[in-house]
Design a protein around this motif. Sequence first.
Motif, mmCIF file in Angstrom:
data_model
loop_
_atom_site.group_PDB
_atom_site.id
_atom_site.type_symbol
_atom_site.label_atom_id
_atom_site.label_comp_id
_atom_site.label_asym_id
_atom_site.label_seq_id
_atom_site.Cartn_x
_atom_site.Cartn_y
_atom_site.Cartn_z
ATOM 1 N N ASP A 115 39.363 20.740 59.276
ATOM 2 C CA ASP A 115 38.804 19.445 58.890
ATOM 3 C C ASP A 115 37.548 19.577 58.033
ATOM 4 N N ASN A 116 37.170 20.810 57.690
ATOM 5 C CA ASN A 116 35.974 20.991 56.876
ATOM 6 C C ASN A 116 36.274 21.979 55.753
ATOM 7 N N LEU A 117 36.367 21.454 54.539
ATOM 8 C CA LEU A 117 36.718 22.324 53.417
ATOM 9 C C LEU A 117 35.475 22.905 52.734
ATOM 10 N N ASN A 118 34.314 22.779 53.359
ATOM 11 C CA ASN A 118 33.097 23.295 52.730
ATOM 12 C C ASN A 118 32.827 24.763 53.025
ATOM 13 N N ASN A 119 33.457 25.286 54.069
ATOM 14 C CA ASN A 119 33.273 26.695 54.393
ATOM 15 C C ASN A 119 34.633 27.387 54.497
ATOM 16 N N TRP A 120 34.785 28.444 53.703
ATOM 17 C CA TRP A 120 36.051 29.162 53.661
ATOM 18 C C TRP A 120 35.820 30.628 53.998
ATOM 19 N N THR A 121 36.898 31.276 54.424
ATOM 20 C CA THR A 121 36.855 32.714 54.619
ATOM 21 C C THR A 121 38.004 33.322 53.838
ATOM 22 N N ALA A 122 37.782 34.511 53.316
ATOM 23 C CA ALA A 122 38.874 35.199 52.627
ATOM 24 C C ALA A 122 38.906 36.646 53.098
ATOM 25 N N MET A 123 40.074 37.230 53.107
ATOM 26 C CA MET A 123 40.213 38.651 53.414
ATOM 27 C C MET A 123 40.692 39.341 52.162
ATOM 28 N N ILE A 124 39.980 40.356 51.693
ATOM 29 C CA ILE A 124 40.522 41.109 50.573
ATOM 30 C C ILE A 124 40.771 42.552 51.005
ATOM 31 N N THR A 125 41.761 43.146 50.375
ATOM 32 C CA THR A 125 42.183 44.498 50.737
ATOM 33 C C THR A 125 41.626 45.476 49.709
ATOM 34 N N GLY A 126 41.129 46.602 50.181
ATOM 35 C CA GLY A 126 40.609 47.614 49.267
ATOM 36 C C GLY A 126 41.693 48.079 48.309
ATOM 37 N N PRO A 127 41.448 48.012 46.985
ATOM 38 C CA PRO A 127 42.487 48.370 46.014
ATOM 39 C C PRO A 127 42.863 49.853 46.123
ATOM 40 N N PRO A 128 44.137 50.188 45.855
ATOM 41 C CA PRO A 128 44.552 51.591 45.875
ATOM 42 C C PRO A 128 43.780 52.417 44.857
ATOM 43 N N ASN A 129 43.662 53.718 45.129
ATOM 44 C CA ASN A 129 42.945 54.659 44.264
ATOM 45 C C ASN A 129 41.463 54.328 44.108
#
Lengths: 146, 319
Positions: A25-39
């Motif tokens: 119900d609150n679009l002001n705070n988001w979280t994202a997960m990113i994966t370490g790129p290969p190599n």
Amino acid sequence: MSRLIKEYKTINAQDDILLFPETADNLNNWTAMITGPPNTPYEGHDFKLYISIPDAYPNSPPMVKFHREAMPHVNVNYETGEICLDILKGEWSPVYNLLYTVQSIERLLSEPNADSPLNLELGILMREGDKTAYDSLVRYYLQRQK
Amino acid sequence: MECSICIEPIIIKSSTQEKDQIYDTVGELLPCHHKFHSDCIRKWHSFATDLKCPICRTVSLSMSLIYNYKMWYEKRVDIDLNKGFLVGNIIEYDNMMTSTRETEPDALVAHVVMTEDITNESPVLSRMFQTILNIDDMNDDDSEKDVEEEEGILDSLREEHNTLLCRICGDDTVENNGDADHRCYNCNARYHESCLHSTASEIGESDTWQQCIECRSLTQRIKGNRRFRIVNNTNTDELDKIRSTKRKIQEHVRKILKQYYGTGSSVHLTGEQFTKINQTVSRSLYSMSRNEYQTKIDYDYQAKQKVLHELHKLGYTSV
């Protein structure tokens, strides 16, 4: 705010992206997960991003941070997680969106930029062109966290 | 067609059959021809620090407003982008400077000997622009000091920021036509009455000539037009003072920064980095000084500390 709702719907429709509001119900705070790129020394590690949306969005860029003391990278302040990336500051354009922002940060992991260091230790190694030392130091940091 | 800023469709007229439909006003940037809702792109211009197109980053020289009316008629009106987009920008910049100042490391400001609390001072540029934004509120207040202050403010505004220029013709005067004294009470845009008239007749709605071309609110002639007659007044003390302060401070900064530039220095700055540090440090000193050269501040010392701080950020930790 209607623009954020639209973005939310688009992002939700794709299942390979880990980008979500902290509460529905609150679009002001988001979280994202990113994966370490290969190599890269980040391969095999996941990193959490904290995104907060200013009232003026999309005329002001989202504020994005890594978790504190989690990201050893020349353009990230290790202590605070603050990121130095042109599109999060002066080069922001209102046609960019959250997805593009997260993807740009992911790209920053494989393309560190020596011109705007927030991590002095890594900045000096990079300036001297010692990639082996740079990568090793990053790995050491990551290893230490485990 | 979709507006890339708000991701909403842009509703334009597609056939003569459509009736009672409200069409969007489109802003088309030139020379790149990218189109947005006019509201969206103008709002962005008040946030942006330059006039680059949000999509392709081509510097925009002008913008066409494209109206789509119930009639078959479509008329483009050219707007010069460089006029009148500065107010929002300046206020934003000032706010930014204030907040940067407040979060500066204590060590850097600790050496300033100041009797008053600098953070309580409202930013001067904003104050200047607030004055102009609330110009009719001031009509009640006629004390000599205020008038003098306003004169300086208006002169400097006109000279440095072009904010009083008509948003249609981009000029401040028209032959025998006087100042741009029609003002939109919603967005503070200025217009010449004659420009409003001719635009309205060009786009075929002469009965709504008083509407602001940007937000469609009603414009009104500013009453008690005293403040537009003082434009030729030579009283520019305020402005001169501000300029000379700026100049003095910049001399200090350049002097310090030159030690780290060019051959014989252990630091290898690019021209761009030099300029950027020069700007950052000067601005910081400038806001610290409250637009007045403070004899209590050791500018060389302050400049050096700040330059070193910037160099450290670039990775030169040994200087």
